[in-house]
Design a protein around this motif. Structure first.
Motif, PDB file in Angstrom:
ATOM      1  N   ASN A  13      56.304   9.542  12.390  1.00 34.08           N
ATOM      2  CA  ASN A  13      55.935  10.818  13.041  1.00 34.08           C
ATOM      3  C   ASN A  13      57.179  11.629  13.390  1.00 34.08           C
ATOM      4  OD1 ASN A  13      53.444   9.127  13.583  1.00 34.08           O
ATOM      5  ND2 ASN A  13      52.841  11.025  14.602  1.00 34.08           N
ATOM      6  N   HIS A  55      45.940  18.405  17.535  1.00 33.43           N
ATOM      7  CA  HIS A  55      44.631  17.740  17.426  1.00 33.43           C
ATOM      8  C   HIS A  55      44.619  16.454  18.241  1.00 33.43           C
ATOM      9  CE1 HIS A  55      46.903  15.669  14.301  1.00 33.43           C
ATOM     10  NE2 HIS A  55      45.966  14.759  14.206  1.00 33.43           N
ATOM     11  N   ASP A  59      48.368   9.466  17.909  1.00 32.15           N
ATOM     12  CA  ASP A  59      49.784   9.558  17.533  1.00 32.15           C
ATOM     13  C   ASP A  59      50.337  10.969  17.771  1.00 32.15           C
ATOM     14  OD1 ASP A  59      48.117  10.285  15.239  1.00 32.15           O
ATOM     15  OD2 ASP A  59      49.954  10.349  14.041  1.00 32.15           O
ATOM     16  N   HIS A  60      49.475  11.873  18.262  1.00 31.02           N
ATOM     17  CA  HIS A  60      49.911  13.238  18.607  1.00 31.02           C
ATOM     18  C   HIS A  60      49.759  13.526  20.108  1.00 31.02           C
ATOM     19  CE1 HIS A  60      49.970  14.553  14.283  1.00 31.02           C
ATOM     20  NE2 HIS A  60      49.330  13.391  14.241  1.00 31.02           N
ATOM     21  N   ASP A 131      48.608  17.634  11.159  1.00 30.52           N
ATOM     22  CA  ASP A 131      48.238  16.781  10.020  1.00 30.52           C
ATOM     23  C   ASP A 131      47.379  17.523   8.993  1.00 30.52           C
ATOM     24  OD1 ASP A 131      49.598  14.759  11.288  1.00 30.52           O
ATOM     25  OD2 ASP A 131      47.836  13.554  11.757  1.00 30.52           O
ATOM     26  N   HIS A 169      54.382  14.370   9.998  1.00 32.47           N
ATOM     27  CA  HIS A 169      54.692  13.050   9.431  1.00 32.47           C
ATOM     28  C   HIS A 169      55.678  13.148   8.271  1.00 32.47           C
ATOM     29  CE1 HIS A 169      51.581  10.611  11.510  1.00 32.47           C
ATOM     30  NE2 HIS A 169      50.877  11.736  11.497  1.00 32.47           N
TER      31      HIS A 169
HETATM   32 FE    FE Z   1      49.042  12.033  12.689  1.00 31.99          FE
END
Ligand code: FE
Ligand code: ZN
Length: 259
Positions: A13, A55, A59-60, A131, A169
């Protein structure tokens, strides 16, 4: 124009940090992890004024709570169409976000597909696209639809060609392998693959990427190109009559056979 710094997180990331020399306060986009952001801020003696979320995926968003704990006054912006704990300001298409200094604003674009309420932030020649689009590829379709994702990618394709895409990413090398499945004869992809391999061997990020380069080498932004249509139709074993159908075939092809 502000400076943009990549803060690597997890395996692949990027958390983008926006700063301007005149301001001790900075902004970050999609802090999935607080630790590397806090380490950077401490090292540079900066504080956090703004968090921008594209979003709801962990992982965000995973670092929001800890960052808010350390910087309680920070504003946290996110889509009005997703429920994300910690959001202080909900955004809809066309909204404008103030950065923690005077003079720079980002505009909100609805970009559903990867998730149903995914948004992107458009600044002066830069797009923070989470993403949706990646260098050489695009995100998977989770809680949005294939049609939404196809439309969001078309919207990106129509931005000015010099726009820089700050995706979340580092998937470029892997994506270009699939791009060559789709277009084995595309020289721009081969050249990009070489440049990408060199950059990665040197430990350098391959993002942001320029939209003009994506239009030459990213199959998901090339659904009007005859060679791409032909490859998608061959995989699907049927004629595909519109952009969404061609996109859907490419996305399924990559999901099922490549990844
Ligand atoms: Fe992601
Ligand atoms: Zn995601």
């Amino acid at each position: 124009m502000f400076d943009i710094v990549p803060i690597p997180a997890f395996d692949d990331n990027y958390i983008w940090l926006l700063k301007r020399e005149c301001s001790p306060e900075v902004a970050v986009v999609d802090p999935g992890d607080a630790a590397p952001v806090l380490a950077y801020l401490q090292h540079e003696q900066l504080s956090l004024g703004t968090i921008l979320i594209t979003h709801h995926h962990g992982d965000h968003t995973g670092g929001i709570r800890q960052l808010k704990g350390r910087f309680p006054h920070a504003k946290v912006y996110g889509s009005a169409h997703e429920s994300i704990p910690g959001i202080t300001d909900s955004l809809v298409e066309g909204a404008e976000v103030e950065l923690p200094w005077r003079g720079d604003r980002l505009k909100v674009l609805d970009m559903p597909g990867h998730t149903a309420g995914h948004i992107a932030y458009l600044g002066d020649g830069v797009l923070f696209c989470g993403d949706i689009v990646f260098a050489g590829g695009c995100g998977r379709v989770f809680d949005g639809t294939m049609e939404q994702m196809a439309a969001s990618l078309q919207r990106i394709a129509k931005l000015p060609e010099e726009t820089l895409l700050y995706c979340a990413h580092e998937y470029t090398e892997d994506n270009l392998g699939f791009a060559l499945w789709v277009e084995p004869g595309n020289r721009a992809i081969k050249a990009r693959q070489k440049a990408t391999q060199i950059a990665r061997q040197q430990g350098k990020p391959t993002v942001p990427s320029r939209l003009s380069l994506e239009l030459e080498s990213n199959p998901f932004l090339r659904t009007q190109i005859p060679a791409v249509v032909a490859a998608a139709e061959k995989w699907a074993a049927m004629p595909l009559s519109n952009n969404a159908a061609i996109f859907t075939a490419l996305r399924r092809w990559k999901d099922r056979d490549y990844d």
